[in-house]
Scaffold this motif. Structure first.
Motif, PDB file in Angstrom:
ATOM      1  N   ALA A 259       0.949   4.023  -2.874  1.00 51.45           N
ATOM      2  CA  ALA A 259       0.750   5.579  -2.594  1.00 51.45           C
ATOM      3  C   ALA A 259       2.146   6.482  -3.168  1.00 51.45           C
ATOM      4  CB  ALA A 259       0.626   5.761  -1.025  1.00 51.45           C
ATOM      5  N   LEU A 260       3.119   5.950  -3.018  1.00 50.14           N
ATOM      6  CA  LEU A 260       4.394   6.727  -3.499  1.00 50.14           C
ATOM      7  C   LEU A 260       4.194   6.718  -5.169  1.00 50.14           C
ATOM      8  CD1 LEU A 260       7.109   5.293  -1.362  1.00 50.14           C
ATOM      9  CD2 LEU A 260       5.976   7.748  -1.285  1.00 50.14           C
TER      10      LEU A 260
ATOM     11  N   ASP B  18       0.845  -1.156   0.031  1.00 46.85           N
ATOM     12  CA  ASP B  18      -0.016   0.173  -0.002  1.00 46.85           C
ATOM     13  C   ASP B  18       0.794   1.291  -0.104  1.00 46.85           C
ATOM     14  OD1 ASP B  18      -2.312  -1.403  -0.054  1.00 46.85           O
ATOM     15  OD2 ASP B  18      -2.545  -1.257   2.389  1.00 46.85           O
ATOM     16  N   VAL B  19       2.014   1.246   0.755  1.00 47.80           N
ATOM     17  CA  VAL B  19       2.855   2.347   0.632  1.00 47.80           C
ATOM     18  C   VAL B  19       3.599   2.734  -0.478  1.00 47.80           C
ATOM     19  CG1 VAL B  19       4.801   3.428   1.862  1.00 47.80           C
ATOM     20  CG2 VAL B  19       3.229   2.431   3.443  1.00 47.80           C
TER      21      VAL B  19
ATOM     22  N   LEU C 102       1.260   2.785   7.297  1.00 49.19           N
ATOM     23  CA  LEU C 102       2.368   3.053   8.196  1.00 49.19           C
ATOM     24  C   LEU C 102       2.157   2.560   9.681  1.00 49.19           C
ATOM     25  CD1 LEU C 102       3.067   6.585   6.784  1.00 49.19           C
ATOM     26  CD2 LEU C 102       4.317   4.352   6.135  1.00 49.19           C
TER      27      LEU C 102
ATOM     28  N   SER D 203      -0.110  11.170  -5.284  1.00 53.26           N
ATOM     29  CA  SER D 203      -1.410  11.848  -4.973  1.00 53.26           C
ATOM     30  C   SER D 203      -1.024  12.575  -3.696  1.00 53.26           C
ATOM     31  CB  SER D 203      -2.425  11.024  -4.667  1.00 53.26           C
ATOM     32  OG  SER D 203      -2.315  10.121  -3.547  1.00 53.26           O
ATOM     33  N   GLY D 204       0.178  12.481  -2.887  1.00 52.78           N
ATOM     34  CA  GLY D 204       0.350  13.242  -1.756  1.00 52.78           C
ATOM     35  C   GLY D 204      -0.400  12.682  -0.634  1.00 52.78           C
ATOM     36  N   VAL D 205      -1.488  11.494  -0.588  1.00 51.59           N
ATOM     37  CA  VAL D 205      -1.934  11.270   0.320  1.00 51.59           C
ATOM     38  C   VAL D 205      -1.163  10.298   1.132  1.00 51.59           C
ATOM     39  CG1 VAL D 205      -4.095  10.007   1.005  1.00 51.59           C
ATOM     40  CG2 VAL D 205      -4.289  11.623  -0.989  1.00 51.59           C
ATOM     41  N   VAL D 206      -1.239  10.410   2.466  1.00 54.39           N
ATOM     42  CA  VAL D 206      -0.279   9.652   3.211  1.00 54.39           C
ATOM     43  C   VAL D 206      -1.112   8.339   3.904  1.00 54.39           C
ATOM     44  CG1 VAL D 206       1.160   9.310   5.273  1.00 54.39           C
ATOM     45  CG2 VAL D 206       1.369  11.594   4.080  1.00 54.39           C
ATOM     46  N   PRO D 207      -0.594   7.157   3.528  1.00 54.20           N
ATOM     47  CA  PRO D 207      -1.412   6.119   3.724  1.00 54.20           C
ATOM     48  C   PRO D 207      -1.064   5.592   5.300  1.00 54.20           C
ATOM     49  CG  PRO D 207       0.445   5.360   2.722  1.00 54.20           C
ATOM     50  CD  PRO D 207       0.489   6.887   2.556  1.00 54.20           C
ATOM     51  N   MET D 208      -1.782   6.560   6.212  1.00 55.45           N
ATOM     52  CA  MET D 208      -1.305   6.392   7.568  1.00 55.45           C
ATOM     53  C   MET D 208      -1.663   4.738   8.221  1.00 55.45           C
ATOM     54  SD  MET D 208       0.019   8.970   8.883  1.00 55.45           S
ATOM     55  CE  MET D 208      -0.121   8.577  10.630  1.00 55.45           C
TER      56      MET D 208
END
Length: 533
Positions: A43-44, A39-40, A56, A48-53
């Motif tokens: 996202a990279l 998933d991380v 993490l 999109s700049g959305v951090v997959p909290m």
């Protein structure tokens, strides 16, 4: 049926179940890590700049979980393994205490001691690091392949080929690995036995001119151990390193499939992470296979030791106050004539006969140190010797117990009594051991292993002291073998006469022979057979 304790006995099954759960828990955390990493990376890749909290946080939680699970696995595994080793140690010790003296005499001290060191290490390693990892690998490896299959079936197929070949090789090498462990153990046991025999005689061997010869033999045996150890280490490390070779090949194949199918970077990373899930338990599987073979060799040796003859199990019984001290009818050892012998309560007789006619063996059998023959009837104080409680029979001979420790304990071993220090000091004075006690440092002074720090005269006086302390119903004395003679022997016989104890003694002392009167004779007849008169 083996007398070896069960691995899962004594609630050890609870520890094993916990260990399996911990191992599966580690596999689950690695699965979580694999998907969180995917998933991380995804996202990279999106930018999109959305951090997959959530991803993490899952990775952080998985890291802490792995830390806690592995820490708990180490502690619980060690505790479970130590419990099993303690059970084996206890079982082996109890078995050795039931073995006849003649059977123990045929064993080498160093080889026997190895059962308590090297073999127990193999047992501990199997329980703590082997058995559980076999079980966890059986759950983790299929789970990792399911993840690969879920990502892309061809990824699972690509990884299955090299990993399957490695798993077959790991199990195929089990036989030569077991042979290597057995060979190394055998050579180490022989070396331990040789050194245990020679080291206490070091200065005597030097003065006998054997140092160079012994060093050549030592170097030759060391060379054999080195070759056996190198061969075993090569096989062991080969087995343990195979998963790394499989990881390289499987990783390359998985990436080739990802490129061929134009899978995303996130899927490729997840595939490699899942592959790591396979390689990690595969390494454990290889290590467990090595430990399994070491365990198998140690188990076979332990089973052989526990299968050795031992005295029959008997319940402790009270002495019959009306029965004779010794009663033997038609007792026959292999190759000898039947023996009849009767010794009344309070009677004191000498056992006589030519050398090697079985006098010492007879005393040991009457003392309960040897298994009585099946033929005939042999009773001591109305019972089988081994069924009598401690203190009823006093044996003074070369097989009498001795332990490294205080002079106080050495004086009372085998007597069934624990007198006060004042009484012990009085006995020491009567036995002529006052100078010895002063030299050793009093009752708390240390007697060396095998009484090596006592002279032959002091050892004889030590046996005299034991006899003066004891209050047996029957005393069995192999006086010639322990250097008990002269005034010391006369003093001991007087003591037994005063307390009304029966006594059967082997002695060539003239004064004792006169005091004891006509002997009970074991005569060698008919080419070596024995008959009692």
């Amino acid at each position: 049926m083996s007398r070896r304790p069960g691995i899962a006995a004594d609630r050890r099954w609870m520890g094993l179940c916990v260990l399996v759960c911990l191992a599966i828990g580690q596999a689950v955390t690695m699965v979580v890590t694999a998907f969180a990493t995917r998933d991380v990376i995804g996202a990279l890749r999106d930018g999109s700049g959305v951090v997959p909290m959530h991803a993490l946080l899952a990775m952080v939680a998985a890291g802490f979980a792995i830390f806690a699970l592995r820490s708990a696995e180490g502690a619980i595994g060690e505790r479970t393994a130590q419990s099993y080793v303690s059970a084996i140690r206890r079982t082996l010790f109890l078995h050795m205490t039931k073995m006849p003296a003649s059977a123990m005499a045929r064993r080498r001290a160093g080889a026997t001691a190895l059962r308590y060191v090297g073999d127990l290490t193999a047992f501990k390693g199997w329980v703590a690091r082997g058995l559980v990892r076999f079980i966890s690998a059986g759950a983790t490896i299929p789970a990792a392949f399911l993840i690969l299959y879920w990502l892309e079936p061809r990824l699972a197929l690509a990884a299955a080929v090299p990993i399957g070949i490695v798993m077959i090789a790991i199990f195929w090498l089990g036989r030569p690995l077991a042979d290597a462990h057995a060979t190394l153990r055998s050579k180490r046991a022989r070396m331990a036995a040789d050194l245990a025999e020679r080291l206490p005689q070091g200065i005597a061997l030097r003065r006998s001119g054997r140092v160079k010869k012994e060093l050549r033999a030592l170097d030759e045996k060391s060379g054999k151990i080195v070759r056996a150890a190198v061969w075993r280490a090569w096989l062991s490390e080969t087995v343990r390193a195979m998963p790394d070779a499989a990881a390289g090949i499987a990783g390359a194949l998985c990436l080739w499939v990802c490129l061929d199918l134009q899978l995303s970077v996130a899927d490729a990373v997840a595939a490699l992470t899942s592959l790591a899930l396979v390689v990690w338990p595969l390494r454990h599987l290889a290590e467990a296979r090595d430990r399994q073979k070491a365990f198998g060799v140690a188990r076979a040796k332990l089973d052989a030791a526990l299968a050795a003859p031992r005295m029959p199990a008997l319940k402790k019984q009270k002495a019959d106050p009306e029965a004779p001290a010794i009663e033997m009818q038609d007792v026959q050892w292999p190759g000898v004539a039947p023996v009849d012998l009767l010794l009344d309560r309070g009677a004191m007789r000498r056992l006589a006969g030519p050398p090697s006619c079985g006098k010492s063996r007879l005393l040991l059998t009457l003392a309960g140190f040897e298994t009585p023959p099946q033929d005939g009837m042999l009773k001591v104080l109305g019972n089988v010797p081994a069924a009598l409680s401690g203190g009823r029979i006093l044996y003074l001979g070369p097989h009498a117990p001795t332990l490294k420790g205080s002079l106080r304990r050495e004086l009372t071993l085998g007597t069934g009594r624990s007198p006060k220090d004042a009484k012990l000091l009085n006995v020491i004075a009567q036995a002529g051991l006052s100078d010895t006690a002063e030299r050793l440092g009093g009752l708390d002074g240390k007697v060396a292993e095998g009484r090596r720090n006592l002279t032959a005269t002091e050892r004889g006086r030590l046996f005299l002291a034991r006899g003066l302390i004891a209050r047996p119903n029957l005393a069995l004395i192999d006086a010639d073998e322990i250097g008990l003679k002269g005034a010391a022997l006369t003093r001991l016989l007087t003591h037994f006469e005063q307390i009304g104890a029966a006594c059967l003694i082997v002695t060539s002392d003239k004064e004792a022979q006169i005091k004891l009167g006509a002997p009970l004779c074991l005569d060698v007849t008919d080419g070596g057979s024995v008959a009692a008169a």
